[in-house]
Design a protein around this motif. Structure first.
Motif, PDB file in Angstrom:
ATOM      1  N   SER A   1       0.859  -1.187   0.000  1.00  0.00           N
ATOM      2  CA  SER A   1       0.000   0.000   0.000  1.00  0.00           C
ATOM      3  C   SER A   1       0.890   1.229   0.000  1.00  0.00           C
ATOM      4  N   VAL A   2       0.352   2.329  -0.541  1.00  0.00           N
ATOM      5  CA  VAL A   2       1.153   3.543  -0.698  1.00  0.00           C
ATOM      6  C   VAL A   2       0.482   4.694   0.053  1.00  0.00           C
ATOM      7  N   PHE A   3       1.279   5.441   0.800  1.00  0.00           N
ATOM      8  CA  PHE A   3       0.838   6.643   1.501  1.00  0.00           C
ATOM      9  C   PHE A   3       1.548   7.835   0.876  1.00  0.00           C
ATOM     10  N   VAL A   4       0.788   8.830   0.452  1.00  0.00           N
ATOM     11  CA  VAL A   4       1.362  10.003  -0.205  1.00  0.00           C
ATOM     12  C   VAL A   4       1.656  11.064   0.849  1.00  0.00           C
ATOM     13  N   ASP A   5       2.939  11.294   1.092  1.00  0.00           N
ATOM     14  CA  ASP A   5       3.350  12.317   2.065  1.00  0.00           C
ATOM     15  C   ASP A   5       3.437  13.703   1.435  1.00  0.00           C
ATOM     16  N   ASP A   6       3.797  13.755   0.171  1.00  0.00           N
ATOM     17  CA  ASP A   6       3.909  15.046  -0.504  1.00  0.00           C
ATOM     18  C   ASP A   6       3.541  14.860  -1.969  1.00  0.00           C
ATOM     19  N   LEU A   7       2.704  15.749  -2.474  1.00  0.00           N
ATOM     20  CA  LEU A   7       2.325  15.730  -3.886  1.00  0.00           C
ATOM     21  C   LEU A   7       2.032  17.173  -4.277  1.00  0.00           C
ATOM     22  N   GLU A   8       2.871  17.709  -5.126  1.00  0.00           N
ATOM     23  CA  GLU A   8       2.741  19.123  -5.493  1.00  0.00           C
ATOM     24  C   GLU A   8       3.127  19.288  -6.948  1.00  0.00           C
ATOM     25  N   ILE A   9       2.301  20.030  -7.678  1.00  0.00           N
ATOM     26  CA  ILE A   9       2.604  20.305  -9.080  1.00  0.00           C
ATOM     27  C   ILE A   9       3.054  21.762  -9.201  1.00  0.00           C
ATOM     28  N   LEU A  10       4.139  21.976  -9.915  1.00  0.00           N
ATOM     29  CA  LEU A  10       4.706  23.304 -10.094  1.00  0.00           C
ATOM     30  C   LEU A  10       4.518  23.719 -11.546  1.00  0.00           C
ATOM     31  N   LEU A  11       3.795  24.816 -11.759  1.00  0.00           N
ATOM     32  CA  LEU A  11       3.471  25.244 -13.117  1.00  0.00           C
ATOM     33  C   LEU A  11       4.094  26.588 -13.467  1.00  0.00           C
ATOM     34  N   ASN A  12       5.091  26.999 -12.699  1.00  0.00           N
ATOM     35  CA  ASN A  12       5.712  28.291 -12.959  1.00  0.00           C
ATOM     36  C   ASN A  12       7.013  28.177 -13.725  1.00  0.00           C
ATOM     37  N   THR A  13       7.258  27.017 -14.327  1.00  0.00           N
ATOM     38  CA  THR A  13       8.455  26.806 -15.146  1.00  0.00           C
ATOM     39  C   THR A  13       8.027  26.426 -16.561  1.00  0.00           C
ATOM     40  N   ALA A  14       9.020  26.316 -17.450  1.00  0.00           N
ATOM     41  CA  ALA A  14       8.705  25.988 -18.846  1.00  0.00           C
ATOM     42  C   ALA A  14       8.027  24.628 -18.953  1.00  0.00           C
ATOM     43  N   ASN A  15       8.472  23.676 -18.126  1.00  0.00           N
ATOM     44  CA  ASN A  15       7.843  22.352 -18.090  1.00  0.00           C
ATOM     45  C   ASN A  15       7.209  22.136 -16.720  1.00  0.00           C
ATOM     46  N   PRO A  16       5.974  21.605 -16.690  1.00  0.00           N
ATOM     47  CA  PRO A  16       5.374  21.297 -15.389  1.00  0.00           C
ATOM     48  C   PRO A  16       6.250  20.309 -14.617  1.00  0.00           C
ATOM     49  N   GLU A  17       6.342  20.510 -13.305  1.00  0.00           N
ATOM     50  CA  GLU A  17       7.142  19.640 -12.449  1.00  0.00           C
ATOM     51  C   GLU A  17       6.258  19.061 -11.354  1.00  0.00           C
ATOM     52  N   LEU A  18       6.529  17.808 -11.007  1.00  0.00           N
ATOM     53  CA  LEU A  18       5.769  17.127  -9.970  1.00  0.00           C
ATOM     54  C   LEU A  18       6.718  16.704  -8.853  1.00  0.00           C
ATOM     55  N   LYS A  19       6.424  17.149  -7.655  1.00  0.00           N
ATOM     56  CA  LYS A  19       7.182  16.738  -6.480  1.00  0.00           C
ATOM     57  C   LYS A  19       6.397  15.641  -5.767  1.00  0.00           C
ATOM     58  N   ILE A  20       7.074  14.509  -5.499  1.00  0.00           N
ATOM     59  CA  ILE A  20       6.409  13.359  -4.874  1.00  0.00           C
ATOM     60  C   ILE A  20       7.282  12.836  -3.733  1.00  0.00           C
ATOM     61  N   ALA A  21       6.646  12.539  -2.632  1.00  0.00           N
ATOM     62  CA  ALA A  21       7.279  11.766  -1.559  1.00  0.00           C
ATOM     63  C   ALA A  21       6.234  10.789  -1.050  1.00  0.00           C
ATOM     64  N   VAL A  22       6.576   9.479  -1.084  1.00  0.00           N
ATOM     65  CA  VAL A  22       5.606   8.458  -0.686  1.00  0.00           C
ATOM     66  C   VAL A  22       6.264   7.459   0.260  1.00  0.00           C
ATOM     67  N   ARG A  23       5.406   6.759   0.992  1.00  0.00           N
ATOM     68  CA  ARG A  23       5.834   5.610   1.784  1.00  0.00           C
ATOM     69  C   ARG A  23       5.022   4.403   1.330  1.00  0.00           C
ATOM     70  N   ALA A  24       5.733   3.328   1.038  1.00  0.00           N
ATOM     71  CA  ALA A  24       5.064   2.089   0.652  1.00  0.00           C
ATOM     72  C   ALA A  24       5.268   1.064   1.755  1.00  0.00           C
ATOM     73  N   THR A  25       4.196   0.435   2.180  1.00  0.00           N
ATOM     74  CA  THR A  25       4.297  -0.634   3.183  1.00  0.00           C
ATOM     75  C   THR A  25       3.994  -1.962   2.522  1.00  0.00           C
ATOM     76  N   VAL A  26       4.732  -2.985   2.926  1.00  0.00           N
ATOM     77  CA  VAL A  26       4.464  -4.349   2.468  1.00  0.00           C
ATOM     78  C   VAL A  26       3.788  -5.093   3.608  1.00  0.00           C
ATOM     79  N   HIS A  27       2.739  -5.845   3.275  1.00  0.00           N
ATOM     80  CA  HIS A  27       1.935  -6.524   4.306  1.00  0.00           C
ATOM     81  C   HIS A  27       1.228  -7.709   3.665  1.00  0.00           C
ATOM     82  N   PRO A  28       0.661  -8.603   4.458  1.00  0.00           N
ATOM     83  CA  PRO A  28      -0.141  -9.673   3.877  1.00  0.00           C
ATOM     84  C   PRO A  28      -1.304  -9.087   3.083  1.00  0.00           C
ATOM     85  N   PHE A  29      -1.661  -9.736   1.998  1.00  0.00           N
ATOM     86  CA  PHE A  29      -2.739  -9.245   1.148  1.00  0.00           C
ATOM     87  C   PHE A  29      -4.037  -9.120   1.965  1.00  0.00           C
TER      88      PHE A  29
END
Length: 468
Positions: A63-91
């Protein structure tokens, strides 16, 4: 004359082509709302959209937990900042965390805006592959949980060899793909159902907006049996002339832009099928009937300059006075007259051609209905007249006897019918409120219509969010 940065953007980028804009703030707010939705509660309550992705061994999942998700549109190319935590566990059991992997990147992920022409949708696609930084950490119960899943001793070593190295470390990009696939998509077919951009779509970003246009577009007009036509760049657009001077920052969250003549064509094709006339049987001893059609000889649409913004508090919202339509009209028809005889016979049956010309004028009012989520335009006729010189080619009695009556009825009654008919049928839907727009505005905001005209050149119709 007042204008906005968006009007200038449309003028410079789209020129004589229809175009659509989406505010960057709608995108940023939508991504922020998505981050809140996907964040979950670490470590055992992930978002349903990011939970329980099955791994191929030992009946495990991540499973994935999103700690940071931000889109930056003030540059020539859009940028995406991501920080996630993934946990492994029984299904199916995210509470039994075996290990956690914190994943960040050495630099933002660059994005492109793509267009899926088959479903008329804009979406995000990564254009770079930055190096992931992965920090693993086992839980205190990791060995016991792995043993219960059938992992042989030494359980940690076997897990690292069979799960972590080949699956987690080598496929860390799959975690990020989950997040990117969940980014908001922008269906243009939901926003402007009657307008289809024909590939290749052209997309640009200005200071505050994402703008889309194409050299050719398909416009579908009408209801049950719509008329379809392909429009190309307007040859009468004032190419090469200076763009309007920006005096305000636009408040439109989404907006539709149309060059003046494209709007004229759309209006005239919408109105034209409505203007038929038939008096039905009239008269006493001498009975008569006249039928025919009003044809549009010319159609003029005056777009005045200026900006209008509605107030979202208090029911449907209407803006008017920015657009005025004028047309020269012809009436071509046939008049018949007779006297009823015995046994259903008609005595003195005669007919004559009827020709007339005149004009009508109309205002176009833009209305936003919050309950329906639609922005529509109505054609309200403000002036309708036929010239006094109506030409009826008489052929003798009884047409001769009722010439004045025919002329008066055509000028006074049928023109009034024309006015009411056009006002009723000359209506079309400009914009709809898609879910992605509602998800991209503040929760306590309401939508209102906003219109803007560049005098004699172009017009735009939009929706803007206003906080209470």
């Amino acid at each position: 004359m007042s204008s906005t940065d968006l009007q200038k953007d449309f003028f410079d980028f789209a020129g004589g082509r229809p175009a659509v804009s989406i505010s960057k703030q709608v995108v940023v707010t939508g991504v922020g709302n998505l981050r809140n939705e996907l964040s979950g509660v670490y470590p055992d309550a992930p978002s349903l959209l990011m939970a329980n992705a099955r791994l191929p061994v030992y009946n495990l999942a991540y499973s994935v937990f999103v700690d940071d998700l931000e889109i930056l549109l003030n540059t020539a190319n859009p940028e995406l900042k991501i920080a996630v935590r993934a946990t492994v566990h029984p299904f199916g059991d995210p509470k039994k965390v075996i290990s956690t992997y914190t994943i960040t990147f050495d630099e933002p992920i660059l994005l492109n805006i793509r267009y899926n022409s088959s479903i008329r949708e804009l979406y995000w696609d990564p254009s770079s592959s930055p190096v992931p930084i992965i920090e693993p950490e086992f839980s205190a119960d990791a060995e016991d949980i792995l043993a219960s899943q059938g992992v042989q001793d030494p359980v940690i070593d076997n897990y690292i060899q069979q799960v972590e190295t080949p699956i987690i470390w080598n496929t860390s990009s799959s975690f990020i793909r989950l997040v990117i696939d969940a980014l908001p998509r922008y269906s243009l077919s939901e926003l402007v159902p009657w307008l289809t951009f024909i590939d290749p779509l052209q997309i640009t970003m200005s200071d505050n907006y994402i703008l889309c246009t194409a050299d050719k577009s398909m416009i579908s007009i009408g209801g049950c049996t719509p008329i379809e036509m392909v429009v190309e760049p307007d040859p009468d657009f004032p190419y090469g002339q200076p763009a309007p001077i920006q005096t305000e920052i636009s408040r439109a969250d989404v907006s539709l832009y149309l060059p003046k003549t494209r709007l004229i064509s759309f209006v005239s094709d919408t109105v034209q099928p409505a203007i038929m006339a038939n008096t039905g049987v009239r008269g006493g001893v001498i009975k008569w009937q006249m039928s025919g059609a009003f044809g549009l000889k010319e159609f003029f649409l005056d777009v005045s300059g200026g900006i209008q913004v509605g107030n979202p508090f208090g029911g449907d919202l209407t803006l008017s006075g920015l657009f005025e339509a004028h047309t020269a009209i012809d009436f071509v028809g046939v008049a018949r007259a007779w006297v009823d005889g015995p046994c259903g016979t008609k005595v003195g049956l005669a007919s004559a051609d009827v020709i007339a010309d005149g004009r009508f004028a109309a205002n176009i009012a833009i209305t936003y209905a919050p309950t329906e989520g639609t922005l529509t335009a109505d054609l309200f006729v403000t002036d309708a007249n036929l010239n006094s010189g109506i030409n009826i080619d008489a052929v003798g009695w009884p047409i001769d006897d009722i010439l004045g009556l025919l002329a008066d009825h055509l000028a006074e009654k049928e023109v009034k019918k024309l006015a009411s008919t056009v006002a009723r049928i000359g209506k079309w839907e400009f914009l709809r409120t898609p879910d992605w727009l509602l998800e991209g505005i503040e929760q306590d905001a309401l939508l209102a219509p906003v219109t803007e005209g560049q005098s004699h050149v172009s017009s735009q119709f939009g929706l803007t969010s206003i906080r209470g």
